[in-house]
Design a protein around this motif. Sequence first.
Motif, short mmCIF file in Angstrom:
data_model
loop_
_atom_site.label_atom_id
_atom_site.label_comp_id
_atom_site.label_asym_id
_atom_site.label_seq_id
_atom_site.Cartn_x
_atom_site.Cartn_y
_atom_site.Cartn_z
N SER A 148 29.99 37.78 55.57
CA SER A 148 31.29 37.27 55.15
C SER A 148 32.28 38.41 54.98
N VAL A 149 33.52 38.09 55.27
CA VAL A 149 34.61 39.03 55.00
C VAL A 149 35.32 38.56 53.74
N VAL A 150 35.77 39.54 52.95
CA VAL A 150 36.27 39.21 51.62
C VAL A 150 37.58 39.95 51.36
N ALA A 151 38.49 39.27 50.66
CA ALA A 151 39.69 39.92 50.14
C ALA A 151 39.90 39.39 48.72
N PHE A 152 40.65 40.14 47.94
CA PHE A 152 40.90 39.64 46.59
C PHE A 152 42.26 40.14 46.10
N CYS A 153 42.74 39.48 45.07
CA CYS A 153 43.89 40.03 44.36
C CYS A 153 43.73 39.71 42.88
N ALA A 154 44.28 40.58 42.05
CA ALA A 154 44.20 40.40 40.60
C ALA A 154 45.61 40.20 40.04
N PHE A 155 45.71 39.49 38.97
CA PHE A 155 47.00 39.33 38.31
C PHE A 155 46.77 39.10 36.82
N ASP A 156 47.80 39.38 36.05
CA ASP A 156 47.69 39.27 34.60
C ASP A 156 48.57 38.13 34.08
N VAL A 157 48.09 37.53 33.03
CA VAL A 157 48.80 36.41 32.41
C VAL A 157 48.97 36.73 30.92
#
Lengths: 293, 788
Positions: free
Chosen positions: A281-290
């Motif tokens: 599998s190929v994977v990407a991600f992103c993070a964010f704050d709340v």
Amino acid sequence: MSVRTAMLSCRRARIACAVASAFLLIVSCGAPYPAPNTVDRARFLTVLADRVVLSPGEIVTLRALVAGRGAPSTFEWRLCVVPYLVPAGTQAQACFDTPEFNVFPALEGERGTFRMPDDMDTIIRWVFMSYGRNTSPAAILSSLERNGLDLLVVVRGESPSGTLRASKRLLLTISGMRAPRVAVPPFRFGEARLQPSASDPERCVRADGAPTIVAPGQRLMIEAEGMDLPRLSHFADGGVFEPGDNRPDLVPWTAPATPGHVSHWLVAQRNVSRENGPGVSVVAFCAFDVEVR
Amino acid sequence: MSAPAFRRPRALASLVFVGTLAWQAAARADTPPVLRSMPEISAPAGVSLPAGASVRLLLTLDETGAVVDVQVLDGLGASIDALVVEAARRMRFEPATREGRPVRARVRFRYRLGPAPTGDRPSPALGRGPALSPGTAPEAPERPDRRSGSGPRRGRTLAATDRWLEPGVTVRGRFEPGAATRESFHAEELTTVPGTFGEPLRVVASMPGVGRTPLGAGFFLVRGASFENTGFIVDGFPILNLYHFGAGPSVLAPNFVSQLDFYPGNYPLAYGRFSAGIVHVRTDQRPPSRPRADFSVDLFRASAYGAVGFDGGRGVIALAGRRSYYDPFLRALAPGIDLNFGDAQLRLEYSFSERLRLTVFTFASTDTFTVGSLGPFIADERRSGLRYSFWRGISRVEIHLPRSVRAEWSGMVGHDHVEVLSPGDRRTEVATLSGNVVGQRLAVRLVTAPGMTTSAGIDMLAQAYQVTATEGSDTVDPTQLTQLSLAGYLEEVLRVGRFEVTTGLRLDHVRYQTIDRTLADPRAVARVRLHDRVTAVLGSGVFHQLPNALLMVAGFQLPPQRAWQNSLGIEVGFGGHFDARVTGFFNYLFDLPDRGSLVPGLTPRAGSITLPTGSGFSGQGRAYGLEWMLRRRLERGLYGWVTYTLSRSERFTPEGPVALFNYDQTHVFNLALSWRVSEHWRLGARFQYATGTPTANVTGAIYDADRRAFGAYIVDPTDRNPPSHQLDLRVDYLFTAGPLRMNAFLDVINVYNNQNGDLGWLYRFDYAERRPMGSLPILPTIGLRGEL
């Protein structure tokens, strides 16, 4: 027995029954474990590779996405030929524990970086090791052309709560096959619309650059946009995710009841389809704050 | 002197020796109890009784001849029965004797309330009772009760001469020749043990040597063997399943069960085909003096039973049925689960004479347990689970010949149907095993000389199965399977002084797949009376078992499994009503299939590459341990037992490592007690503790980034599941309502709702924490049973 006495006995009996029921309820139900997408301690969220389908001679670099309190910053990487001789489901542990399977030395100075062999003799020798010695060289070559050779990356890091381990599959192929690409799609977080930042695709931001704020205990929907969406996994170190209504693109989330700061991660994954063998599998991600206030 | 010259004096000496022993044995002949006195009673005013009316009783006598327990087998109504029971308690007997010593005895007794019908003979107990054969003495058919038909009589004194012992007085000793250990249960003991919901056959679960079974399933782990190695036998023939699913009741109505014998090992030669122990259920249905009807209702099921005699008491026909009604509850609470069961029995008995009796017993059972693919709480057409149904028809002819010769022929036909369901991509896929089974048994026993008994028999079993399966949208070609087993056995029991030795051989010719061979099972049991109250028992024998049909149709070429069982025990009678035994056992198991996980205990360990892959069928096992049991026999409404088993069970291949058996339980403790505290109330309790079974030693987790799931990181040596302990309580309230004898009961399983470890540990998703997964929660039921 007078009526009053009888009523008193009946009341006592009811109280006794209620107490007994409450006791049984308490002893019968332990506190439920947190949901898997709640990050309450150090853990791997995914393992990223700059390429998951490799040709002979190519170099692959791997990174780990870890989150949670006490997450390790250094890791020990190993890459081995998938040992099919051990029971299904335990190859990753064998790759950790059995040195002879770790035939790929990490490139010096670059942990998590490995170079594929570029000679067929080495590759065929590894196939022998993985599948057993009852296979003819012709059959091996044929299998390599059709299926490639499955590789397994394992990674280990130490955290205060114990050893963290993760695994990821790679595919060594001689057929020139290529893996697709994947990216985190834009998505709505309640009323706000977020998408990967142009400067840092691993950070998701609002188009207007404003912070994302929710009220304590507020329930909102996280909804991905677009067609042909990859598989999405949501993680957060606060609040509660609810099971979606069989729609992975639409996930309800309830903010914590107390004000504070919550980190979110959205992992997108797309599998490389293969006729035979387990997928990579190929994977990407992103993070964010709340902010909860 | 040449060698042949010695032969004649030696033979003569042997003859004299054997003759002396036989004379000694004859001098200590067994005698039945003899009635010496009984009080007279008066029938209540206004009560009318038909001529020849009687109450059938089962009396327990102690070593002094006192009546210590009375059970009504067939009564005339609550008020009359109470009078008769009271009178029976005050009767006195000369005690039964075995080898010259007074012993406890059970006696069937008919208390006649009208004048004896014309032609009735006097009491056979008054010096003319049948010879006793300790432990296994057969019960002769009850003498048909021919009534004169004269009118009813009112308010009369019941004369002391209006009663007699029924033929076939049986002294139920603790010992059975040919069986190193046997635990027998009768009537009330079978229906009032807490946690059984009044189901007779579940008492086995608290016997020594029996491990705790997950979820209260109806299969037993006996002396370190697997579930399939302990057989269920009904009237001599094996059945695949004795209990309904979901901690359900037995597939036979309690009314038909007269005795349950549990042999944890070294069982008699008359039986075979199981390499561990057997549970033998004997059914019986004596003609009632009037039509009888029972019903029982509780929260989970309802059942009914009826019996009526005909031809002046020569024959009886009985019918019973049961149906669960989990369905509406489950549909509301967990629509993804489908659980239900039902069973029915029909029995016909007819005594052609005192020496010839015919029995036809047919019973059927069906079970369903399936779960939807989306879990228990979502209805879904794609399901996994099991559907199971079978029927058996057993006919039996008992012949009592002169000179203590007894012959019994029985035949069986049956049909099994098993469906294994699994969820496919679009529909439920079903693998079906369906087939017929036929059996024949012929058993003869005779006293060949004083102190010497010979038993011989033939035991045939044939099975023919067909297996069909679906794979996706395809139906796999049916697979045919036949299995034939023809066995013969010969057993000799010799009693000399304080010694009793039983030796014998069972030969079993088996034919299935490519196997065509004769199996030899030599067995021996020796008893030595060390003291008046202390007996040592030594048993050793070989036991073969045919492989499971489901494994054979899966394509495995399986040889018969073999076990060599050994045990040494001390049995102590403390006088009164207490006895105890301590038994050590060492069993060796051979020819276990060691491929994959077919051998429990050889399941591949995660992360291990030195797996015992094996060469085929070289799997072996050994189990050893000690069993303790202290039991109080039923007397004055009180009975119970305490058992403790310390054991270890292992599996291995000749070249591989030794692993613990998957269900090894080091400590198993049981306490069961039932006490009739007054005329109306009976209380019972059962407590069980068992060590957790072996499981993988999980020390962490590995996150699979492709599957997005955690897998266990496992390190040997093995860990254990959490221990299990549970308390069950039962309260019975007995009363009468018009002509009905009623029993209202409350039975609560797992009273303090312990989260038992039957199902192992429940781990956090990342294996960072764990706790017991839990098993059966607190499960109360209330019920009402009525008897007309």
